[in-house]
Design a protein around this motif. Structure first.
Motif, PDB file in Angstrom:
ATOM      1  N   ASN A 116       0.828  -1.212   0.000  1.00 52.72           N
ATOM      2  CA  ASN A 116       0.000   0.000   0.000  1.00 52.72           C
ATOM      3  C   ASN A 116       0.858   1.255   0.000  1.00 52.72           C
ATOM      4  O   ASN A 116       1.807   1.374   0.778  1.00 52.72           O
ATOM      5  N   ASN A 136      -5.649   2.163  -3.073  1.00 50.35           N
ATOM      6  CA  ASN A 136      -4.568   1.322  -3.574  1.00 50.35           C
ATOM      7  C   ASN A 136      -5.149   0.202  -4.429  1.00 50.35           C
ATOM      8  O   ASN A 136      -5.988  -0.585  -3.968  1.00 50.35           O
ATOM      9  N   THR A 182       0.764   4.752   1.062  1.00 57.24           N
ATOM     10  CA  THR A 182       0.022   5.676   1.925  1.00 57.24           C
ATOM     11  C   THR A 182       0.758   6.991   2.145  1.00 57.24           C
ATOM     12  O   THR A 182       0.225   7.903   2.771  1.00 57.24           O
ATOM     13  N   GLY A 183       1.982   7.084   1.669  1.00 56.27           N
ATOM     14  CA  GLY A 183       2.752   8.308   1.820  1.00 56.27           C
ATOM     15  C   GLY A 183       4.045   8.211   1.042  1.00 56.27           C
ATOM     16  O   GLY A 183       4.538   7.107   0.770  1.00 56.27           O
ATOM     17  N   SER A 191       1.443  12.517   3.015  1.00 56.37           N
ATOM     18  CA  SER A 191       0.456  11.442   3.136  1.00 56.37           C
ATOM     19  C   SER A 191      -0.470  11.388   1.927  1.00 56.37           C
ATOM     20  O   SER A 191      -0.862  12.424   1.379  1.00 56.37           O
ATOM     21  N   PRO A 250      -4.143   9.415   0.388  1.00 55.13           N
ATOM     22  CA  PRO A 250      -5.366   8.774   0.904  1.00 55.13           C
ATOM     23  C   PRO A 250      -5.338   7.270   0.699  1.00 55.13           C
ATOM     24  O   PRO A 250      -4.904   6.779  -0.346  1.00 55.13           O
ATOM     25  N   GLU A 251      -5.805   6.542   1.726  1.00 55.33           N
ATOM     26  CA  GLU A 251      -5.890   5.092   1.615  1.00 55.33           C
ATOM     27  C   GLU A 251      -7.198   4.663   0.951  1.00 55.33           C
ATOM     28  O   GLU A 251      -7.312   3.544   0.451  1.00 55.33           O
ATOM     29  N   ARG A 252      -8.172   5.556   0.959  1.00 54.36           N
ATOM     30  CA  ARG A 252      -9.439   5.271   0.298  1.00 54.36           C
ATOM     31  C   ARG A 252      -9.874   6.497  -0.482  1.00 54.36           C
ATOM     32  O   ARG A 252      -9.579   7.633  -0.100  1.00 54.36           O
ATOM     33  N   ARG A 300       8.517   2.934   6.670  1.00 51.04           N
ATOM     34  CA  ARG A 300       8.469   2.595   5.250  1.00 51.04           C
ATOM     35  C   ARG A 300       9.818   2.107   4.763  1.00 51.04           C
ATOM     36  O   ARG A 300      10.859   2.606   5.208  1.00 51.04           O
ATOM     37  N   THR A 308      -0.266  -1.448  -5.948  1.00 49.26           N
ATOM     38  CA  THR A 308      -0.105  -1.054  -4.548  1.00 49.26           C
ATOM     39  C   THR A 308      -1.169  -1.683  -3.652  1.00 49.26           C
ATOM     40  O   THR A 308      -1.350  -1.266  -2.512  1.00 49.26           O
ATOM     41  N   LEU A 335       5.203  -0.577   3.112  1.00 53.58           N
ATOM     42  CA  LEU A 335       4.767  -0.035   4.390  1.00 53.58           C
ATOM     43  C   LEU A 335       4.878  -1.111   5.459  1.00 53.58           C
ATOM     44  O   LEU A 335       4.367  -2.232   5.283  1.00 53.58           O
TER      45      LEU A 335
END
Length: 418
Positions: A65, A93, A67-68, A82, A84-86, A322, A97, A305
């Motif tokens: 993923n 992702n 995420t940043g 950062s 967004p994860e969603r 990370r 990813t 991650l």
């Protein structure tokens, strides 16, 4: 015990001389600190082949993923930007990813469009696009080759997705957006511009996804957009995830392949002996492309991650840390390769490198990227008697810690009479 710092200068990774030639830094890391921290960002550079291979095998510890990303702030310090994860109700992702089981699902949806037979069907149109682009470039004065390197992959991406060929100029622009966001050098104005272009791209792809849904093709040769539309209709993925997968195709199939093509052509221009051999033995062009891919990966690294407390290389890691898996370093690790810095057309097991990843996340488009680079090289050699760097015009790379992509490549050529 935490890993040591990678450098007394936390911004060394971002310095122009390292962007232009990162291998000096990578060699030092392999020798002195193959696992090392970037200031207090939680980012760890992983430079050695064995450590990267170990990390790739531990998916339960290290998520794909994104995420940043590592950035250099306006104040001049490295920091995490950062992501967004969603996105709404859909994952931020997708495919490259995504973690399991989403990754396997996304891959299964797109895999048929990257099969051997599908790649073979693409070969003739790619050859035509490359030949036309090179001839237009020669007729136009044979200046900067980068537009050619970008145009061919853009046409391929459009063809794969089933997008109008007349929109190819938009494809070229959008193909570079992902790399720019990951470059590590964004100021506020540039970020606003990229966000606006990303929104336009999402809206454009959404329109074509909806059109595919309205006139859905179920045949095996249907463009990828129809496969995505069917998966949304069947409830396998959401509309946002489908657009996300299509978006990834621009970066994976656009920027990375343009970068590989640019690097192969630069090598042709600079390495006269190798180019002489390739003119006599065009059957060695695939070997040449593979060596360039190893020596100059389109992406210097990818992120992982850290999911939970664990160790790598004897150093402790914590959730939220990370890893920056340095493909470009591992591909020149003397512990794994003989003459790692040399381009050898006779190298055995020449696909044993990490440019396209490894394991479950091996690049699904690798066969197409290899084919495009091979064809562009062959067509350029066929269309010219000689290719050389243009004096006074050094190659210019994108200002990116991640992407190894040429922005300008000026050449002197002597065209072949046809």
């Amino acid at each position: 015990m935490r890993a040591p710092l990678y450098s007394a200068n936390p911004n060394e990774l971002f310095e122009p001389e390292i962007i232009a030639n990162p291998q000096r830094l990578y060699a030092r890391l392999r020798s002195e600190t193959p696992m090392a921290r970037v200031a207090d960002t939680g980012v760890h550079l992983v430079a050695a082949w064995d450590l990267i291979e170990t990390a790739l095998a531990r998916e339960s510890d290290f998520s794909a993923n994104l995420t940043g990303v590592l950035m250099r702030t306006p104040a001049g310090d490295p920091s995490i930007f950062s992501l967004p994860e969603r996105i709404g109700d859909d994952p931020g992702n997708v495919i490259a990813t995504a973690d399991e089981p989403a990754h396997a699902l996304h891959r299964a949806i797109v895999q048929p469009r990257f099969s051997g037979s599908f790649v073979s069907m693409l070969e003739e149109p790619v050859r035509r696009w490359a030949r036309d682009a090179i001839r237009d470039w020669l007729r136009g004065g044979a200046e900067d080759f980068v537009p050619v390197a970008e145009l061919v992959p853009a046409r391929v991406v459009g063809s794969l997705l089933g997008l109008p060929e007349g929109d190819v100029s938009r494809f070229r622009t959008w193909a570079m957006i992902g790399g720019d966001i990951l470059a590590g050098h964004l100021d506020a104005s540039r970020l606003v511009l990229l966000a606006a272009e990303a929104m336009k791209m999402g809206e454009y792809l959404g329109e074509h996804l909806d059109r595919a849904t309205e006139d859905l093709r179920l045949d095996a040769d249907a463009p990828l957009m129809h496969a995505l539309a069917r998966s949304v209709a069947d409830g396998q993925i959401g509309r946002g995830a489908a657009i996300g997968i299509a978006t990834v195709m621009f970066t994976a199939g656009g920027e990375s392949t343009a970068a590989l093509i640019g690097s192969t052509v630069r090598r042709l221009a600079e390495d006269r002996e190798t180019t002489r051999v390739l003119r006599e033995r065009p059957d060695l062009i695939p070997n040449f492309v593979e060596e360039v891919a190893r020596l100059e990966p389109p992406f210097n690294f990818h992120y992982r991650l850290v999911r939970r407390d664990c160790e790598l290389g004897g150093f402790e890691l914590h959730p939220g840390d990370r890893l920056m898996l340095l493909w470009a370093s591992a591909n020149r690790d003397p512990a794994h390769f003989d003459e790692p810095d040399a381009l050898r057309l006779d190298r055995k097991h020449n696909k044993d490198h990490l440019t396209f990843g490894r394991g479950g996340h091996f690049c699904i488009g690798a066969p197409i990227a290899r084919m495009e680079a091979r064809i562009v090289c062959a067509e350029l050699l066929d269309a010219t008697k000689s290719v050389a760097p243009r004096s006074g015009h050094a190659p210019v790379y994108a200002n990116s810690i991640m992407s190894r992509r040429l922005e300008h490549l000026h050449l002197d050529v002597e065209a072949e009479a046809h």
